[in-house]
Design an enzyme around this catalytic site. Sequence first.
Site, PDB file in Angstrom:
ATOM      1  N   SER A 191       0.828  -1.198   0.000  1.00 51.90           N
ATOM      2  CA  SER A 191       0.000   0.000   0.000  1.00 51.90           C
ATOM      3  C   SER A 191       0.872   1.261   0.000  1.00 51.90           C
ATOM      4  O   SER A 191       1.702   1.432  -0.884  1.00 51.90           O
ATOM      5  CB  SER A 191      -0.964  -0.044   1.186  1.00 51.90           C
ATOM      6  OG  SER A 191      -1.947   0.956   1.088  1.00 51.90           O
ATOM      7  N   ASP A 348     -10.081  -3.475  -5.318  1.00 52.14           N
ATOM      8  CA  ASP A 348      -9.172  -2.497  -4.721  1.00 52.14           C
ATOM      9  C   ASP A 348      -9.085  -1.297  -5.654  1.00 52.14           C
ATOM     10  O   ASP A 348      -8.820  -1.456  -6.850  1.00 52.14           O
ATOM     11  CB  ASP A 348      -7.792  -3.139  -4.538  1.00 52.14           C
ATOM     12  CG  ASP A 348      -6.760  -2.215  -3.912  1.00 52.14           C
ATOM     13  OD1 ASP A 348      -7.123  -1.097  -3.490  1.00 52.14           O
ATOM     14  OD2 ASP A 348      -5.585  -2.622  -3.838  1.00 52.14           O
ATOM     15  N   HIS A 378      -8.137  -4.688  -0.829  1.00 50.39           N
ATOM     16  CA  HIS A 378      -6.984  -3.933  -0.354  1.00 50.39           C
ATOM     17  C   HIS A 378      -6.633  -4.312   1.087  1.00 50.39           C
ATOM     18  O   HIS A 378      -7.494  -4.342   1.958  1.00 50.39           O
ATOM     19  CB  HIS A 378      -7.233  -2.427  -0.427  1.00 50.39           C
ATOM     20  CG  HIS A 378      -6.005  -1.634  -0.154  1.00 50.39           C
ATOM     21  ND1 HIS A 378      -5.012  -1.473  -1.092  1.00 50.39           N
ATOM     22  CD2 HIS A 378      -5.571  -1.006   0.965  1.00 50.39           C
ATOM     23  CE1 HIS A 378      -4.034  -0.766  -0.570  1.00 50.39           C
ATOM     24  NE2 HIS A 378      -4.346  -0.473   0.680  1.00 50.39           N
TER      25      HIS A 378
END
EC number: 3.1.1.-
Length: 408
Positions: A191, A348, A378
């Site tokens: 991320s 995501d 995610h």
Amino acid sequence: MRSSCVLLTALVALAAYYVYIPLPGSVSDPWKLMLLDATFRGAQQVSNLIHYLGLSHHLLALNFIIVSFGKKSAWSSAQVKVTDTDFDGVEVRVFEGPPKPEEPLKRSVVYIHGGGWALASAKIRYYDELCTAMAEELNAVIVSIEYRLVPKVYFPEQIHDVVRATKYFLKPEVLQKYMVDPGRICISGDSAGGSLAAALGQQFTQDASLKNKLKLQALIYPVLQALDFNTPSYQQNVNTPILPRYVMVKYWVDYFKGNYDFVQAMIVNNHTSLDVEEAAALRARLNWTSLLPASFTKNYKPVVQTTGNARIVQELPQLLDARSAPLIADQAVLQLLPKTYILTCEHDVLRDDGIMYAKRLETAGVEVTLDHFEDGFHGCMIFTSRPTNFSVGIRTRNSYIKWLDQNL
């Protein structure tokens, strides 16, 4: 008794109403994801209330909740030695896998945790468990960086922290201390940590003393651009947990210490409209109509505004900085990057960032493995143990570690 039953029924109905959100049928463990999302939304709402009352910044309050429930001390086992230390003033947690007589020097992964540049920690259970598994299964040294977070510092301080810690680790005497093979080092992150890892990789290619120091980079659902919040994955997953589009845009604004008044304009791409000259030269570098396969573009249409708000880019020039948005880097920089692994998830908003970066790297001549999970969401890779264990979390972690094992 009857009134108690009515009250209980009402409370259950309210709880169900709060927890339930419509999810695609293909997402992994949907009811468990609803519960995880409801928990996170609840924590966000509490932290927003604390912020509204003037008691603390909402990100500080939210991270306090996250870390308080998940922090883990540096506990070593018979297989993995875990220590907390600092590398040139930056806190790190080091995981050392078991020694092998036939391999006196270990391979190593420098890992950067996610959390929107503002949340989580190398010392919470999720990342501690991930890095422990990596150290044991790869017989490796894992350096997990505890970089400083928003709102204590803002861009580019997070990048400075990870670069400083990694440079220190790459010193010959430090590698020798940890018995690490200098030719078998990978930079990795998930991320926002994937964004920082990508930025570090690009920065190292431009430093003669650091070029070719990294054998691999491995990016897990990375954040790679803030110029187009209407890629097909942003449109498809606009409200998908645990990272809805609105939340991601707010993370960007927080990262740059910007004004929340910009959020709605950025969501509709007013910050990169055709009359914003500063963004014109960069549009081709994230033109998803040419960078994404048809299976991902589907019937989605580009959102390009004719006129917008040029003030946003003028006040937040960081939006156009490749250190914050590695996807927009020059081709000359990309072609110098090492072999790359990119993991993406169907559910995501950041899916297309990773896929477009893979395409740009391939065009630049870099060997890329794109590992896409149709039922992924995610953040899923860190959710591998009870009660937040997901099937796709275990599969993504295993796939990631397998690639490292085969290539590092």
